[in-house]
Design a protein around this motif. Structure first.
Motif, mmCIF file in Angstrom:
data_model
loop_
_atom_site.group_PDB
_atom_site.id
_atom_site.type_symbol
_atom_site.label_atom_id
_atom_site.label_comp_id
_atom_site.label_asym_id
_atom_site.label_seq_id
_atom_site.Cartn_x
_atom_site.Cartn_y
_atom_site.Cartn_z
ATOM 1 N N ALA A 35 60.654 -35.971 -61.304
ATOM 2 C CA ALA A 35 59.626 -35.501 -62.007
ATOM 3 C C ALA A 35 59.021 -34.384 -61.502
ATOM 4 O O ALA A 35 58.881 -34.277 -60.510
ATOM 5 N N PRO A 36 58.633 -33.317 -62.436
ATOM 6 C CA PRO A 36 58.142 -32.071 -61.639
ATOM 7 C C PRO A 36 56.745 -32.609 -61.028
ATOM 8 O O PRO A 36 56.161 -33.385 -61.285
ATOM 9 N N THR A 37 56.660 -31.893 -59.896
ATOM 10 C CA THR A 37 55.278 -32.173 -59.170
ATOM 11 C C THR A 37 54.356 -31.157 -59.384
ATOM 12 O O THR A 37 55.077 -29.851 -59.008
ATOM 13 N N VAL A 38 53.022 -31.156 -59.024
ATOM 14 C CA VAL A 38 52.119 -29.947 -59.132
ATOM 15 C C VAL A 38 51.304 -30.031 -58.085
ATOM 16 O O VAL A 38 50.568 -31.044 -57.651
ATOM 17 N N VAL A 56 55.204 -25.776 -58.970
ATOM 18 C CA VAL A 56 56.123 -27.001 -59.992
ATOM 19 C C VAL A 56 57.295 -26.976 -59.334
ATOM 20 O O VAL A 56 57.865 -25.979 -59.108
ATOM 21 N N THR A 57 57.907 -28.062 -58.881
ATOM 22 C CA THR A 57 59.276 -28.344 -58.363
ATOM 23 C C THR A 57 59.963 -29.073 -59.220
ATOM 24 O O THR A 57 59.688 -29.805 -59.938
ATOM 25 N N ALA A 58 61.332 -28.846 -59.309
ATOM 26 C CA ALA A 58 62.555 -29.296 -59.972
ATOM 27 C C ALA A 58 63.457 -29.548 -59.039
ATOM 28 O O ALA A 58 63.833 -28.654 -58.041
ATOM 29 N N THR A 59 64.828 -30.050 -59.672
ATOM 30 C CA THR A 59 65.930 -30.166 -58.811
ATOM 31 C C THR A 59 66.941 -29.724 -59.420
ATOM 32 O O THR A 59 67.170 -29.698 -60.882
ATOM 33 N N CYS A 110 63.947 -26.627 -56.307
ATOM 34 C CA CYS A 110 63.488 -25.411 -56.637
ATOM 35 C C CYS A 110 62.042 -25.428 -56.696
ATOM 36 O O CYS A 110 61.543 -26.385 -57.378
ATOM 37 N N ALA A 111 61.259 -24.506 -56.330
ATOM 38 C CA ALA A 111 59.688 -24.195 -56.947
ATOM 39 C C ALA A 111 59.456 -22.675 -57.341
ATOM 40 O O ALA A 111 59.987 -21.885 -57.048
ATOM 41 N N ARG A 112 58.417 -23.119 -58.171
ATOM 42 C CA ARG A 112 58.043 -21.680 -58.973
ATOM 43 C C ARG A 112 56.344 -21.937 -59.084
ATOM 44 O O ARG A 112 55.699 -23.088 -59.173
ATOM 45 N N GLN A 113 55.631 -20.784 -59.330
ATOM 46 C CA GLN A 113 54.354 -20.620 -59.678
ATOM 47 C C GLN A 113 54.139 -20.708 -61.012
ATOM 48 O O GLN A 113 54.752 -19.931 -62.107
ATOM 49 N N VAL A 114 52.891 -21.545 -61.642
ATOM 50 C CA VAL A 114 52.871 -21.535 -62.931
ATOM 51 C C VAL A 114 51.307 -21.436 -63.089
ATOM 52 O O VAL A 114 50.681 -21.994 -62.393
#
Length: 348
Positions: A35-38, A56-59, A110-114
């Motif tokens: 699950a995405p983590t913030v 936010v991270t995902a795989t 993978c991580a990105r800014q939201v």
């Protein structure tokens, strides 16, 4: 002959697995993505909004570890794992029909800014309206406001407080600044409410602190029909006084008091005289509340004001009034929405 057949089958299966191992198209993830983590919220004030920038991270999809070393994250994301990635997932290679082989594989994080929309404290709903009582003192300091983007602005009042903004006592029998006192008048009217002290105004023929002591001598006074016989102080001569809600000398004249002549309702409400010193406050159209507190109605706060969410934006104009503004459908949902599934690797 039988042993030779087994040997041939073993060689064939080994060659087939080697081909399948190198075929990226046949690899499938069998374990649901994390699950995405913030994390790391950073507020950014804009009007009544206090949006936060979060990570936010995902795989990526699970696959063979040697091939996973070349996998990149989607555009806009940063790969936070090195080399072959994390060896903690499983993938399946189909063999015969529904049969398959489950193997341990690797995936990358993978991580990105939201940007996540949030209301500042003391505001609620998609348009971040003020909570009842004001943003600086939500619910008059006597309750909790259901704030935030998903909130509905309702006040949950503490103890004996009531009203839309917890601005009064919830019962006519309560009094005091904390609405903690309870009236004890037996044959009288209590001075209740936040400004009240619980004292009793006795009805005709009764006296005492709790208006529970009869005065049989009152029959000879012949007070006005809207008056009452009272004993100003213990042992003093009985006199006529008007009932609560009336004014006059108590004997010859008792006229009803109209509270609507004073500013007893909210500026956005109408006062309706319902009886001697009695009234009802009603909020005017385009406002909601109990009449003592009237809040402007923002149709955008509910179901986006009926606007199509994929092509227009609902904009608050005035109490009860909105207008729509067109948007680029391709941009809808790009801000504030975190991914809820594994990120697919880019096509090679």
């Amino acid at each position: 002959m039988l042993l030779a057949g087994f040997g041939f089958a073993r060689v064939w299966l080994t060659v087939w697995l080697a081909c399948a191992w190198s075929s990226e198209a046949r690899e499938q993830e069998t374990v649901p993505p994390a699950a995405p983590t913030v994390s790391s919220p950073r507020p950014s004030r804009f009007g009544n909004r206090c949006d936060v920038t979060a990570t936010v991270t995902a795989t990526t999809a699970c696959r063979t570890c040697p091939l996973n070393a070349e996998v990149e994250c989607p555009k806009g994301s940063t790969k936070t794992t090195q080399g072959e990635g994390l060896r903690d997932c499983q993938y399946r290679i189909p063999v015969f029909g529904s049969w398959g082989i489950v193997l341990t594989g690797c995936h990358h994080v993978c991580a990105r800014q939201v940007l996540q929309p949030q209301c500042c404290p003391g505001y609620w709903g998609p348009d971040c309206q003020e909570c009842p009582g004001g943003a600086d003192n939500p619910c008059s300091g006597h309750g909790a406001c259901a704030g935030g983007i998903q909130g509905n602005g309702t006040c949950t009042c503490e103890g004996g407080f009531g009203g839309v903004a917890c601005e009064t006592c919830k019962s006519d029998k309560l009094y005091g600044p904390e609405c903690s006192g309870e009236c004890t008048c037996v044959h009288g009217i209590c001075k209740s409410g936040l400004e009240g002290d619980g004292s009793c105004s006795c009805l005709s023929g009764y006296s005492g602190e709790h208006c529970d002591q009869p005065l049989p001598q009152c029959d000879a006074l012949d007070c006005n029909q809207f008056g009452r016989c009272v004993e100003p102080a213990e042992g003093e001569e009985l006199v006529c006084r008007c009932l609560p809600g009336y004014h006059g000398d108590g004997k010859n004249s008792c006229l009803p008091i109209d509270p609507c002549l004073e500013a007893v309702c909210a500026p956005q409400a109408d006062c309706i005289h319902t009886g001697p010193n009695q009234h009802r406050c009603e909020c005017r159209p385009s406002y909601s509340g109990d009449g003592r507190v009237c809040l402007p109605i923002d149709p955008c706060q509910t179901n986006f004001g009926g606007c199509p969410t994929n092509s227009t934006v609902c904009v608050y104009d005035a109490p009860g009034k909105v207008y729509t503004r067109g948007v680029d459908p391709a941009s809808v949902g790009k801000i504030g929405q975190a991914p809820v599934q594994a990120l697919a690797a880019p096509d090679s």
